[in-house]
Motif scaffolding. Structure first.
Motif, PDB file in Angstrom:
ATOM      1  N   LEU A 193       0.841  -1.292  -0.177  1.00 55.83           N
ATOM      2  CA  LEU A 193       0.330  -0.276  -0.347  1.00 55.83           C
ATOM      3  C   LEU A 193       0.696   0.877  -0.004  1.00 55.83           C
ATOM      4  O   LEU A 193       1.745   1.643   1.216  1.00 55.83           O
ATOM      5  CB  LEU A 193      -0.759  -0.200   1.625  1.00 55.83           C
ATOM      6  CG  LEU A 193      -1.887  -1.193   1.603  1.00 55.83           C
ATOM      7  CD1 LEU A 193      -2.506  -1.295   2.543  1.00 55.83           C
ATOM      8  CD2 LEU A 193      -2.750  -1.019   0.533  1.00 55.83           C
ATOM      9  N   LEU A 194       0.629   2.054  -1.107  1.00 54.43           N
ATOM     10  CA  LEU A 194       0.825   2.805  -0.681  1.00 54.43           C
ATOM     11  C   LEU A 194       0.210   4.124  -0.654  1.00 54.43           C
ATOM     12  O   LEU A 194      -0.824   4.652  -1.921  1.00 54.43           O
ATOM     13  CB  LEU A 194       1.961   3.932  -2.165  1.00 54.43           C
ATOM     14  CG  LEU A 194       2.808   4.988  -2.361  1.00 54.43           C
ATOM     15  CD1 LEU A 194       3.793   5.748  -1.021  1.00 54.43           C
ATOM     16  CD2 LEU A 194       3.544   5.282  -3.680  1.00 54.43           C
ATOM     17  N   TYR A 195       0.192   5.263   0.532  1.00 50.99           N
ATOM     18  CA  TYR A 195      -0.542   6.105   0.827  1.00 50.99           C
ATOM     19  C   TYR A 195       0.205   7.812  -0.201  1.00 50.99           C
ATOM     20  O   TYR A 195       1.480   7.747   0.121  1.00 50.99           O
ATOM     21  CB  TYR A 195      -1.260   6.564   1.968  1.00 50.99           C
ATOM     22  CG  TYR A 195      -1.822   5.420   2.629  1.00 50.99           C
ATOM     23  CD1 TYR A 195      -3.294   5.440   2.719  1.00 50.99           C
ATOM     24  CD2 TYR A 195      -1.354   4.373   3.226  1.00 50.99           C
ATOM     25  CE1 TYR A 195      -3.870   4.208   3.074  1.00 50.99           C
ATOM     26  CE2 TYR A 195      -2.005   3.228   3.585  1.00 50.99           C
ATOM     27  CZ  TYR A 195      -3.288   3.374   3.409  1.00 50.99           C
ATOM     28  OH  TYR A 195      -4.464   1.864   3.989  1.00 50.99           O
ATOM     29  N   SER A 196      -0.530   8.301  -0.347  1.00 50.33           N
ATOM     30  CA  SER A 196       0.175   9.707  -0.754  1.00 50.33           C
ATOM     31  C   SER A 196      -0.538  10.522  -0.761  1.00 50.33           C
ATOM     32  O   SER A 196      -2.214  10.723  -1.001  1.00 50.33           O
ATOM     33  CB  SER A 196       0.653  10.006  -1.761  1.00 50.33           C
ATOM     34  OG  SER A 196      -0.542   9.172  -3.038  1.00 50.33           O
ATOM     35  N   ALA A 197      -0.014  12.143  -0.698  1.00 54.82           N
ATOM     36  CA  ALA A 197      -1.407  13.629  -0.669  1.00 54.82           C
ATOM     37  C   ALA A 197      -0.677  14.413  -1.340  1.00 54.82           C
ATOM     38  O   ALA A 197       0.452  14.353  -0.586  1.00 54.82           O
ATOM     39  CB  ALA A 197      -1.906  13.252   0.214  1.00 54.82           C
ATOM     40  N   ASP A 198      -1.204  15.455  -1.741  1.00 54.04           N
ATOM     41  CA  ASP A 198      -0.619  16.436  -2.536  1.00 54.04           C
ATOM     42  C   ASP A 198      -2.026  17.684  -1.675  1.00 54.04           C
ATOM     43  O   ASP A 198      -3.169  17.993  -2.152  1.00 54.04           O
ATOM     44  CB  ASP A 198      -0.150  16.288  -3.888  1.00 54.04           C
ATOM     45  CG  ASP A 198       0.845  17.776  -4.077  1.00 54.04           C
ATOM     46  OD1 ASP A 198       1.186  19.010  -2.884  1.00 54.04           O
ATOM     47  OD2 ASP A 198       1.516  17.874  -5.213  1.00 54.04           O
ATOM     48  N   ARG A 199      -1.106  18.439  -1.227  1.00 51.01           N
ATOM     49  CA  ARG A 199      -2.000  19.392  -0.938  1.00 51.01           C
ATOM     50  C   ARG A 199      -3.001  20.286  -2.102  1.00 51.01           C
ATOM     51  O   ARG A 199      -2.358  20.543  -3.097  1.00 51.01           O
ATOM     52  CB  ARG A 199      -1.438  20.538  -0.060  1.00 51.01           C
ATOM     53  CG  ARG A 199      -2.047  21.450   1.264  1.00 51.01           C
ATOM     54  CD  ARG A 199      -0.926  22.934   1.875  1.00 51.01           C
ATOM     55  NE  ARG A 199      -2.163  23.395   2.906  1.00 51.01           N
ATOM     56  CZ  ARG A 199      -1.773  23.645   3.611  1.00 51.01           C
ATOM     57  NH1 ARG A 199      -0.113  23.414   3.929  1.00 51.01           N
ATOM     58  NH2 ARG A 199      -2.503  23.999   5.073  1.00 51.01           N
ATOM     59  N   THR A 200      -4.050  20.048  -1.903  1.00 55.60           N
ATOM     60  CA  THR A 200      -5.112  20.858  -2.434  1.00 55.60           C
ATOM     61  C   THR A 200      -5.411  19.470  -3.748  1.00 55.60           C
ATOM     62  O   THR A 200      -5.981  20.355  -4.498  1.00 55.60           O
ATOM     63  CB  THR A 200      -4.826  22.412  -2.887  1.00 55.60           C
ATOM     64  OG1 THR A 200      -3.602  22.471  -3.980  1.00 55.60           O
ATOM     65  CG2 THR A 200      -4.927  22.721  -2.135  1.00 55.60           C
ATOM     66  N   GLN A 201      -4.515  18.431  -3.358  1.00 55.38           N
ATOM     67  CA  GLN A 201      -4.935  17.565  -5.421  1.00 55.38           C
ATOM     68  C   GLN A 201      -5.468  16.292  -5.328  1.00 55.38           C
ATOM     69  O   GLN A 201      -5.279  15.566  -5.479  1.00 55.38           O
ATOM     70  CB  GLN A 201      -2.986  17.696  -5.689  1.00 55.38           C
ATOM     71  CG  GLN A 201      -2.540  18.644  -6.097  1.00 55.38           C
ATOM     72  CD  GLN A 201      -3.655  19.902  -6.999  1.00 55.38           C
ATOM     73  OE1 GLN A 201      -3.798  18.549  -8.524  1.00 55.38           O
ATOM     74  NE2 GLN A 201      -3.580  20.597  -6.811  1.00 55.38           N
ATOM     75  N   GLY A 202      -6.173  15.819  -3.430  1.00 52.22           N
ATOM     76  CA  GLY A 202      -7.027  14.467  -2.637  1.00 52.22           C
ATOM     77  C   GLY A 202      -5.437  13.894  -2.393  1.00 52.22           C
ATOM     78  O   GLY A 202      -4.370  13.804  -2.505  1.00 52.22           O
TER      79      GLY A 202
END
Length: 141
Positions: free
Chosen positions: A5-14
Motif C-alpha cells: 500500500l502506498l498512501y500519498s497526498a498533495d496539498r489541494t490535490q487529494g
C-alpha cells in the motif's frame, strides 16, 4: 510496504492509495461510528457525559490509523496523548485531503514545527462526526 500500500497526498490535490482517490465516510452518528482508539481513550475522565458506545478498534501506528480513516475503512481516529509531529504530519495531510477534519483533542487546528514537536493529541473524522466527538470531550487546557 509489506501490504503493498502506498498512501500519498498533495496539498489541494487529494489523497490516494495506490493511485486510487480516497474519501472519508459520511457517518455523523457517533454511536454508529467505527473508531480507531486505544482503551485508555475510553476512560470516563475524557468525556463530558457518558462514554460514547461506538465500535472501537485499534491499530498501533498513528499514521496508519489516519490513513485507514482516509480510506473510509473506519469513520474516525482519536488519541488524547501528546503526539509527536513526525508520527502524524503525513497522515494528517492524507486524511485532510480525503475530506476529513483533523485537529488536536481540543478541536484546534494541528500546528507543526513547534518548539516541542508535539500536538495535544489528534482527532480525525468527517466534519459531522468530528464535531460530535470534540463536543463531547472534556477540555484539559
Amino acid at each position: 510496504p509489506e501490504m503493498d500500500l502506498l498512501y500519498s497526498a498533495d496539498r489541494t490535490q487529494g489523497a490516494f492509495c495506490n493511485g486510487e482517490r480516497l474519501s472519508v465516510s459520511d457517518i455523523s452518528d457517533i454511536h454508529a461510528a467505527r473508531v480507531l482508539a486505544t482503551k485508555p481513550n475510553m476512560d470516563q475522565i475524557h468525556w463530558r457525559d457518558d462514554v460514547p458506545q461506538f465500535a472501537r478498534s485499534h491499530r498501533p501506528s498513528l499514521a496508519y490509523r489516519l490513513c485507514l480513516v482516509a480510506q473510509g475503512r473506519y469513520d474516525a481516529m482519536l488519541t488524547f496523548r501528546p503526539s509527536w509531529e513526525w508520527d502524524i504530519a503525513a497522515g494528517a495531510l492524507i486524511l485532510s485531503e480525503a475530506g476529513a477534519t483533523v485537529t488536536d483533542r481540543h478541536g484546534d487546528p494541528l500546528r507543526f514545527n513547534n518548539q516541542l514537536p508535539q500536538t495535544a493529541g489528534v482527532v480525525g473524522a468527517g466534519a459531522g462526526l468530528h464535531g460530535e466527538i470534540t463536543d463531547r470531550l472534556v477540555y484539559t487546557g
